[in-house]
Design a protein around this motif. Structure first.
Motif, PDB file in Angstrom:
ATOM      1  N   UNK A 127       0.892  -0.989  -0.017  1.00  0.00           N
ATOM      2  CA  UNK A 127      -0.028   0.041   0.183  1.00  0.00           C
ATOM      3  C   UNK A 127       0.835   1.481  -0.157  1.00  0.00           C
ATOM      4  N   UNK A 128       0.426   2.087  -0.915  1.00  0.00           N
ATOM      5  CA  UNK A 128       1.243   3.838  -0.354  1.00  0.00           C
ATOM      6  C   UNK A 128       0.664   4.474  -0.170  1.00  0.00           C
ATOM      7  N   UNK A 129       0.764   5.334   1.179  1.00  0.00           N
ATOM      8  CA  UNK A 129       0.912   6.478   1.662  1.00  0.00           C
ATOM      9  C   UNK A 129       0.728   7.543   1.032  1.00  0.00           C
ATOM     10  N   UNK A 130       0.370   8.643   0.624  1.00  0.00           N
ATOM     11  CA  UNK A 130       0.487   9.344  -0.249  1.00  0.00           C
ATOM     12  C   UNK A 130       0.713  10.926   1.090  1.00  0.00           C
ATOM     13  N   UNK A 131       1.303  11.143   1.460  1.00  0.00           N
ATOM     14  CA  UNK A 131       1.898  11.969   2.355  1.00  0.00           C
ATOM     15  C   UNK A 131       1.184  13.778   1.445  1.00  0.00           C
ATOM     16  N   UNK A 142       6.107  12.736  -1.297  1.00  0.00           N
ATOM     17  CA  UNK A 142       5.837  11.348  -0.742  1.00  0.00           C
ATOM     18  C   UNK A 142       7.179  10.362  -2.387  1.00  0.00           C
TER      19      UNK A 142
END
Lengths: 184, 165
Positions: B33-37, B77
């Protein structure tokens, strides 16, 4: 006290049967974005599962053991296990289909115990469902003429689940599911 | 001598059996999963038009080769793809009285901190990518037509939008 065991014969021990696991589709189990910090539950549903196929002798049972990280870690680094800003709780779900088709609607759920550190579960099923019939006579062990491809069938494993995204730093989070399949 | 040969044959004959027997298999599945900041924009230099050489009525700062270009760095990110858009033309207001000038922005971008190899971002919407450190650099230039304007100190904003894809 007397312990009486049911009769339990590992037919898989009596022949050199092979078993193969293959990826169906090349993708990982991916929680698609956009995922923002503090955004809560994100889900991959059964219909969007990561699928594996098990190719083996249709009349033999297989034991399937599944273990997974209880969290996804920033950059896949498990040393963040106790860092709630760099790990995301992951709840794994799994099911199998053994009706000879890759079909989630006929799949049956595999019990997975999810804990914060690890998820695990196991099940046993014949590669091809006996469809409520009693098992037939034991198979003839392979001889020199045995061609396993004539008795092979494919069963399917489905992996899905959810993540609960808290106040985490931005970046790539990864975890691993390990699957072991063995003839009973 | 005969004994050694016999032993050698015996070991070789076992090998195919070991190779075939494979009644268990392990595989690993990656879960990701990629968490966008959020994106942070930091202004390092503003565009500098003081005492600039004038060609006709137009003054221009080149975003790629101009030493006077403004510089900004976006922090987000690492390796994430993003889209950027900016307002091409902006009104600058005279702080000392009446008058408006129209400033045409030109923006160049680069994933490394090197202005001369930066790329002009001249399409409407651009797909770009943060570098491994989560940084992306912008150089801001532009031109303004100074004919027919009142003297004064003109100020305005530059707006750039960054959106994760």
């Amino acid at each position: 006290m007397q312990v009486i065991s049911a009769q339990d014969i590992r037919f898989g021990d009596y022949g050199e049967y092979t078993i193969e696991i293959e990826d169906v589709g090349l993708e990982d189990l991916i929680f698609e974005g956009p995922i923002n910090s503090n955004s809560g539950i994100h889900e991959v549903e059964l219909i969007d599962s990561k699928v594996l196929s098990i190719i083996g002798v249709k009349y033999l049972d297989v034991d399937v053991e599944i273990t997974a990280d209880g969290k996804l870690y920033l950059d896949g680094d498990p040393s963040y296990d106790n860092d709630p800003q760099r790990s995301i709780p992951f709840t794994l779900r799994a099911s199998f289909a053994n009706e000879g088709e890759n079909n989630v609607t006929s799949s049956r759920q595999i019990g997975i115990a999810n804990t914060p550190s690890m998820s695990s579960g196991s099940t046993r099923f014949p590669i091809l469902s006996r469809r409520q019939q009693p098992p037939g006579p034991p198979p003839t062990p392979p001889t020199g003429d045995f061609d396993q491809s004539l008795v092979n069938e494919t069963a399917y494993l489905y992996f899905y689940g959810q993540i609960d995204v808290g106040n985490v730093v931005a970046g790539s989070y990864r975890g691993t599911i390990t699957v072991t399949v063995e003839y009973r | 001598m005969v004994y050694q040969k016999a032993l050698g044959l015996f070991i070789i004959s076992l090998l195919p059996i070991i190779g075939v027997a494979q009644d268990q298999e392990n595989v690993s599945i990656n879960v990701s999963a990629t968490v966008a900041g959020s994106v942070e924009m930091i202004t390092i230099n503003t565009v500098d038009f003081d005492d600039i050489e004038q060609e006709g009525s137009v003054i221009r700062v080149d975003p790629i080769f101009g030493e006077r270009a403004g510089k900004m760095v976006a922090r987000g990110t690492p390796n994430a793809a993003f889209r950027v858009d900016y307002i091409r033309e902006r009104e600058l207001m005279n702080q000392n009285g009446n008058g408006v000038i129209f400033f045409s922005y030109e923006v160049a971008g680069n994933s490394i901190d090197d202005q001369e190899t930066s790329e002009l971002l001249d399409q409407d919407i651009r797909d770009l990518q943060f570098n491994e450190d989560g940084e992306f650099y912008f150089w801001i230039g532009g031109s303004v037509d100074l004919s027919d304007i009142n003297p004064g100190n003109y100020q305005g904003e530059f707006t750039i939008e960054i959106e994760y894809i």
